[in-house]
Design a protein around this motif. Structure first.
Motif, short mmCIF file in Angstrom:
data_model
loop_
_atom_site.label_atom_id
_atom_site.label_comp_id
_atom_site.label_asym_id
_atom_site.label_seq_id
_atom_site.Cartn_x
_atom_site.Cartn_y
_atom_site.Cartn_z
N VAL A 153 88.49 59.59 53.98
CA VAL A 153 88.77 60.70 54.41
C VAL A 153 88.38 61.77 53.11
O VAL A 153 87.92 62.96 53.34
CB VAL A 153 90.50 60.93 54.55
CG1 VAL A 153 90.73 62.57 54.67
CG2 VAL A 153 90.72 60.47 55.86
N LEU A 154 88.91 61.15 51.81
CA LEU A 154 88.45 61.75 50.56
C LEU A 154 86.90 62.17 50.38
O LEU A 154 86.41 63.07 50.02
CB LEU A 154 89.08 61.18 49.38
CG LEU A 154 88.90 61.81 48.11
CD1 LEU A 154 89.40 63.23 48.12
CD2 LEU A 154 89.33 60.79 47.05
N PHE A 155 86.15 61.09 50.82
CA PHE A 155 84.95 61.11 50.62
C PHE A 155 84.27 62.39 51.66
O PHE A 155 83.58 63.15 51.25
CB PHE A 155 84.16 59.84 51.22
CG PHE A 155 82.69 59.95 51.21
CD1 PHE A 155 81.89 59.56 50.22
CD2 PHE A 155 82.13 60.13 52.37
CE1 PHE A 155 80.44 59.59 50.16
CE2 PHE A 155 80.62 60.25 52.56
CZ PHE A 155 79.79 60.01 51.34
N GLN A 156 84.84 62.33 52.85
CA GLN A 156 84.42 63.49 53.92
C GLN A 156 84.70 65.03 53.18
O GLN A 156 83.93 65.94 53.37
CB GLN A 156 85.09 63.26 55.43
CG GLN A 156 84.36 62.20 55.95
CD GLN A 156 83.13 62.30 56.28
OE1 GLN A 156 82.53 63.31 56.26
NE2 GLN A 156 82.56 61.14 56.81
N ILE A 157 86.06 65.00 52.83
CA ILE A 157 86.33 66.18 52.03
C ILE A 157 85.61 66.74 50.90
O ILE A 157 85.29 68.00 50.87
CB ILE A 157 87.93 66.14 51.60
CG1 ILE A 157 88.64 66.26 52.97
CG2 ILE A 157 88.63 67.43 51.14
CD1 ILE A 157 90.30 65.53 52.63
N ALA A 193 73.99 75.23 60.56
CA ALA A 193 74.32 74.11 61.82
C ALA A 193 74.65 72.84 61.06
O ALA A 193 75.41 72.06 61.60
CB ALA A 193 73.15 74.19 62.70
N ALA A 194 73.64 72.50 60.14
CA ALA A 194 73.88 71.03 59.56
C ALA A 194 75.30 70.96 58.86
O ALA A 194 75.90 69.98 59.06
CB ALA A 194 72.69 70.95 58.56
N ALA A 195 75.71 72.28 58.17
CA ALA A 195 76.96 72.18 57.37
C ALA A 195 78.16 71.84 58.68
O ALA A 195 79.25 71.18 58.24
CB ALA A 195 77.13 73.30 56.62
N LEU A 196 77.94 72.39 59.71
CA LEU A 196 79.08 72.34 60.75
C LEU A 196 79.11 70.82 61.11
O LEU A 196 80.33 70.38 61.19
CB LEU A 196 78.62 73.12 61.91
CG LEU A 196 79.60 73.06 63.01
CD1 LEU A 196 80.94 73.92 62.47
CD2 LEU A 196 79.29 73.80 64.27
N THR A 197 78.23 69.87 61.04
CA THR A 197 78.52 68.49 61.43
C THR A 197 79.30 67.77 60.27
O THR A 197 80.11 66.89 60.62
CB THR A 197 77.12 67.78 61.29
OG1 THR A 197 76.57 67.71 60.09
CG2 THR A 197 76.15 68.33 62.29
N TYR A 198 79.27 68.27 59.13
CA TYR A 198 80.20 67.80 58.06
C TYR A 198 81.65 68.18 57.98
O TYR A 198 82.48 67.65 58.04
CB TYR A 198 79.79 68.34 56.67
CG TYR A 198 78.35 67.52 56.40
CD1 TYR A 198 78.10 66.37 56.03
CD2 TYR A 198 77.23 68.53 56.10
CE1 TYR A 198 76.83 65.76 55.80
CE2 TYR A 198 75.77 67.66 56.02
CZ TYR A 198 75.68 66.56 55.83
OH TYR A 198 74.58 65.72 55.59
N VAL A 199 81.73 69.51 58.45
CA VAL A 199 83.00 70.05 59.00
C VAL A 199 83.86 69.29 59.98
O VAL A 199 84.76 68.81 59.85
CB VAL A 199 83.01 71.52 59.44
CG1 VAL A 199 84.58 71.97 59.61
CG2 VAL A 199 82.70 72.21 57.97
N ALA A 200 82.94 68.72 61.09
CA ALA A 200 83.72 68.05 62.06
C ALA A 200 83.79 66.50 61.66
O ALA A 200 84.88 66.21 62.24
CB ALA A 200 82.20 68.00 63.21
N ALA A 201 83.00 65.98 61.11
CA ALA A 201 83.28 64.72 60.37
C ALA A 201 84.50 64.50 59.53
O ALA A 201 85.35 63.54 59.84
CB ALA A 201 82.03 64.32 59.72
N THR A 202 84.64 65.77 58.81
CA THR A 202 86.04 65.64 58.06
C THR A 202 87.23 65.82 58.94
O THR A 202 88.26 65.29 58.69
CB THR A 202 86.18 66.95 57.16
OG1 THR A 202 84.84 66.83 56.25
CG2 THR A 202 87.27 67.00 56.38
N LEU A 203 87.19 66.89 59.98
CA LEU A 203 88.28 66.97 60.91
C LEU A 203 88.63 65.47 61.80
O LEU A 203 89.70 65.11 61.91
CB LEU A 203 87.85 68.05 61.99
CG LEU A 203 88.05 69.41 61.23
CD1 LEU A 203 87.54 70.32 62.36
CD2 LEU A 203 89.38 69.78 60.82
N VAL A 204 87.51 64.71 62.27
CA VAL A 204 87.40 63.64 62.91
C VAL A 204 88.25 62.54 61.78
O VAL A 204 89.50 62.00 62.39
CB VAL A 204 86.38 63.07 63.44
CG1 VAL A 204 86.44 61.64 63.93
CG2 VAL A 204 85.69 64.04 64.43
N ALA A 205 87.99 62.62 60.62
CA ALA A 205 88.55 61.56 59.79
C ALA A 205 89.94 61.71 59.54
O ALA A 205 90.55 61.04 59.40
CB ALA A 205 87.78 61.57 58.56
#
Length: 220
Positions: A153-157, A193-205
């Motif tokens: 989670v910290l990695f994703q944030i 659009a690419a940045a949105l994938t990282y936001v989504a991955a963070t929320l999932v984590a």
């Protein structure tokens, strides 16, 4: 439960993000840049203008597999980006160079992410094994699994500011003579659009972490 709602929302955003990045990339992959540069040429030009002559640019197989490897000082670009002359190709290439510039400047969030990465990698491989064994053997193993997942989670944030900053650097570099003012808008769309994938991955984590904490409290 609130965490199930968060996880569901995160998964929906993640699905939308994947569609968005694919459609945006494919759309502007068909739009040639007026400069006529390839992604490799743009990457090399930006690297050289920033004094990063020792960073290599190499092709890599796959689609959207582009990345900067700080361990070997190599930017690897997928074939569509490496040889492509489109706005999408140039945008992605410039973004990866943004990471190389971060590395050279000692950008703290990138250093932090690189330090967390090995622990997060271990966590991604063993967390669910530990959770499973925790239900069979001891709740203590569930707690260990949660601690490892915290690293994920910290990695994703931490990844969020790293990626956003790399995109800002990319747009700045592109806007200094590489692309025209009319092409900056499409370049922003590709990078957003690419940045949105990282936001989504963070929320999932985060959603998964809350779920694990709930499972742990039930087991105890």
């Amino acid at each position: 439960m609130d965490y199930y709602l968060l996880l569901m929302i995160a998964l929906i955003i993640s699905f939308y993000a994947q569609i968005k990045v694919t459609t945006s990339f494919n759309k502007y992959l068909k739009v040639p840049s007026n400069s006529g540069y390839t992604g490799r040429e743009v990457a090399r030009e930006i690297l050289d203008r920033n004094g990063l002559y020792d960073v290599r640019v190499e092709p890599i197989g796959g689609n959207l597999t582009d990345h900067y490897d700080p361990r070997t000082n190599v930017i690897r670009l997928s074939n569509n980006v490496y040889n492509g002359r489109s706005i999408a190709s140039l945008s992605v290439a410039a973004h990866e160079v943004g990471h190389a510039i971060q590395h050279a400047e000692g950008y703290f969030p990138l250093i932090l992410r690189n330090n967390i990465a090995p622990i997060a990698g271990i966590g991604s491989r063993f967390v669910w094994i530990l959770i499973f064994l925790g239900f069979l053997i001891s709740p203590f193993l569930i707690e260990v699994g949660i601690i490892l997942y915290l690293a994920i989670v910290l990695f994703q944030i931490v990844t969020l500011p790293v990626e956003f900053n790399a995109s800002r650097r990319a747009l700045y570099q592109l806007d200094t003579g590489i692309v025209t003012s009319d092409e900056i808008g499409p370049a922003k769309k590709v990078l957003k659009a690419a940045a949105l994938t990282y936001v989504a991955a963070t929320l999932v984590a985060i959603g998964q972490l809350l779920r694990l904490m709930s499972l742990s409290s039930r087991r105890n």
